[in-house]
Design a protein around this motif. Structure first.
Motif, short mmCIF file in Angstrom:
data_model
loop_
_atom_site.label_atom_id
_atom_site.label_comp_id
_atom_site.label_asym_id
_atom_site.label_seq_id
_atom_site.Cartn_x
_atom_site.Cartn_y
_atom_site.Cartn_z
N ALA A 45 0.84 -1.21 0.00
CA ALA A 45 0.00 0.00 0.00
C ALA A 45 0.87 1.25 0.00
CB ALA A 45 -0.94 0.00 1.20
N ARG A 46 1.98 1.21 0.71
CA ARG A 46 2.90 2.36 0.74
C ARG A 46 3.48 2.61 -0.65
NH1 ARG A 46 8.78 2.78 2.67
NH2 ARG A 46 9.02 5.01 2.91
N ILE A 47 3.87 1.55 -1.33
CA ILE A 47 4.41 1.70 -2.68
C ILE A 47 3.34 2.24 -3.63
CG2 ILE A 47 5.26 0.41 -4.68
CD1 ILE A 47 6.76 -1.39 -2.65
N GLN A 48 2.13 1.71 -3.54
CA GLN A 48 1.04 2.19 -4.40
C GLN A 48 0.72 3.66 -4.12
OE1 GLN A 48 -1.60 -0.98 -3.19
NE2 GLN A 48 -1.63 -1.81 -5.28
N GLU A 49 0.73 4.02 -2.85
CA GLU A 49 0.47 5.41 -2.47
C GLU A 49 1.53 6.33 -3.06
OE1 GLU A 49 0.09 7.92 1.73
OE2 GLU A 49 0.65 5.82 1.76
N THR A 50 2.79 5.91 -3.00
CA THR A 50 3.88 6.72 -3.53
C THR A 50 3.83 6.79 -5.05
OG1 THR A 50 5.21 6.06 -1.62
CG2 THR A 50 6.38 7.04 -3.47
N ARG A 51 3.48 5.70 -5.70
CA ARG A 51 3.34 5.72 -7.17
C ARG A 51 2.26 6.71 -7.61
NH1 ARG A 51 3.73 -0.61 -8.92
NH2 ARG A 51 5.98 -0.78 -8.73
N LYS A 52 1.20 6.78 -6.84
CA LYS A 52 0.13 7.72 -7.13
C LYS A 52 0.64 9.16 -7.00
CE LYS A 52 -4.65 8.63 -5.74
NZ LYS A 52 -5.72 8.22 -4.81
N GLN A 53 1.45 9.41 -5.97
CA GLN A 53 2.04 10.74 -5.78
C GLN A 53 2.99 11.07 -6.93
OE1 GLN A 53 3.91 10.40 -1.97
NE2 GLN A 53 2.02 10.77 -0.83
N ILE A 54 3.75 10.10 -7.38
CA ILE A 54 4.67 10.32 -8.50
C ILE A 54 3.90 10.64 -9.78
CG2 ILE A 54 6.31 9.14 -10.05
CD1 ILE A 54 7.37 7.70 -7.51
N ASP A 55 2.84 9.91 -10.04
CA ASP A 55 2.02 10.19 -11.23
C ASP A 55 1.43 11.60 -11.19
OD1 ASP A 55 2.54 7.67 -12.21
OD2 ASP A 55 0.64 6.81 -11.52
N LEU A 56 0.94 11.99 -10.02
CA LEU A 56 0.39 13.35 -9.89
C LEU A 56 1.46 14.41 -10.07
CD1 LEU A 56 -2.05 12.82 -6.88
CD2 LEU A 56 -2.65 13.16 -9.28
N ALA A 57 2.64 14.15 -9.54
CA ALA A 57 3.74 15.11 -9.69
C ALA A 57 4.16 15.24 -11.15
CB ALA A 57 4.92 14.69 -8.83
N TYR A 58 4.21 14.12 -11.89
CA TYR A 58 4.53 14.18 -13.31
C TYR A 58 3.48 15.00 -14.08
CZ TYR A 58 8.54 11.08 -13.82
OH TYR A 58 9.80 10.55 -13.78
N GLU A 60 1.76 17.45 -12.87
CA GLU A 60 2.01 18.86 -12.53
C GLU A 60 3.21 19.40 -13.29
OE1 GLU A 60 0.19 21.00 -10.59
OE2 GLU A 60 -1.27 19.37 -10.58
N VAL A 61 4.26 18.60 -13.43
CA VAL A 61 5.44 19.03 -14.19
C VAL A 61 5.06 19.30 -15.63
CG1 VAL A 61 7.67 18.27 -15.12
CG2 VAL A 61 7.14 17.90 -12.71
N ASN A 62 4.26 18.42 -16.22
CA ASN A 62 3.89 18.57 -17.63
C ASN A 62 2.98 19.76 -17.89
OD1 ASN A 62 5.41 16.37 -18.46
ND2 ASN A 62 3.74 14.94 -18.13
N LYS A 63 2.14 20.11 -16.94
CA LYS A 63 1.25 21.24 -17.19
C LYS A 63 1.74 22.56 -16.60
CE LYS A 63 -2.06 20.51 -13.44
NZ LYS A 63 -3.44 20.20 -13.11
N ALA A 64 2.90 22.54 -15.94
CA ALA A 64 3.46 23.77 -15.38
C ALA A 64 3.89 24.70 -16.51
CB ALA A 64 4.64 23.45 -14.48
N GLN A 65 3.47 25.95 -16.40
CA GLN A 65 3.80 26.92 -17.44
C GLN A 65 4.85 27.93 -16.96
OE1 GLN A 65 0.06 28.58 -18.68
NE2 GLN A 65 -0.58 26.69 -19.67
N LYS A 66 4.88 28.16 -15.69
CA LYS A 66 5.85 29.12 -15.13
C LYS A 66 7.00 28.34 -14.50
CE LYS A 66 2.35 32.59 -14.16
NZ LYS A 66 1.72 33.42 -13.14
N PRO A 67 8.20 28.95 -14.52
CA PRO A 67 9.36 28.25 -13.94
C PRO A 67 9.18 27.89 -12.46
CG PRO A 67 10.08 30.14 -15.20
CD PRO A 67 8.59 30.20 -15.15
N GLU A 68 8.52 28.78 -11.70
CA GLU A 68 8.34 28.46 -10.27
C GLU A 68 7.34 27.32 -10.06
OE1 GLU A 68 6.23 32.02 -11.60
OE2 GLU A 68 8.37 31.88 -11.41
N GLN A 69 6.36 27.21 -10.97
CA GLN A 69 5.44 26.08 -10.89
C GLN A 69 6.17 24.78 -11.21
OE1 GLN A 69 2.54 27.30 -13.78
NE2 GLN A 69 1.10 28.04 -12.21
N ARG A 70 7.01 24.84 -12.21
CA ARG A 70 7.78 23.66 -12.61
C ARG A 70 8.73 23.24 -11.49
NH1 ARG A 70 8.81 20.67 -16.99
NH2 ARG A 70 10.91 19.87 -17.33
#
Length: 85
Positions: A45-58, A60-70
Motif C-alpha cells: 500500500a505504501r508503494i502504491q500510495e507513492t506511485r500515485k504521488q509520482i504520477d500526480l507530480a509528473y 504537474e510538471v507537464n502542465k506547469a507553465q511558469k518556472p516556479e510552478q515547474r
C-alpha cells in the motif's frame, strides 16, 4: 476483520488508509501468522500510495507553465521518489 478492512481499502485505492489499518493489525496482533501478511500488504500500500504521488507530480510538471510552478512540481516529484527509499 481489521485485516480484511485494510485489504478492501487497498483494493479501493485508499492506500494511505489501508497502510495505516494494516500496520495497526501488525502491531496489535504481534507474533501471529497474519502479522507477516499485514506487514506485506502495508508495504504494498505504501508503494502504491507513492506511485500515485509520482504520477500526480509528473502531471504537474507537464502542465506547469511558469518556472516556479515547474520547480515546485519537480520538488514534489523528488520528495515522492525519496519516499520510496
Amino acid at each position: 476483520l481489521r485485516y480484511q478492512h485494510g485489504v478492501c481499502l487497498q483494493e479501493w485505492g485508499k492506500f494511505a488508509e489501508a497502510r495505516q489499518t494494516l500496520e495497526s493489525v501488525a502491531t496489535v496482533y504481534n507474533n501471529k501468522p497474519l502479522t507477516v501478511e499485514a506487514f506485506l500488504r502495508a508495504g504494498q500500500a505504501r508503494i502504491q500510495e507513492t506511485r500515485k504521488q509520482i504520477d500526480l507530480a509528473y502531471q504537474e510538471v507537464n502542465k506547469a507553465q511558469k518556472p516556479e510552478q515547474r520547480t515546485a512540481a519537480l520538488n514534489q516529484l523528488k520528495a515522492a521518489y525519496a519516499a520510496l527509499t
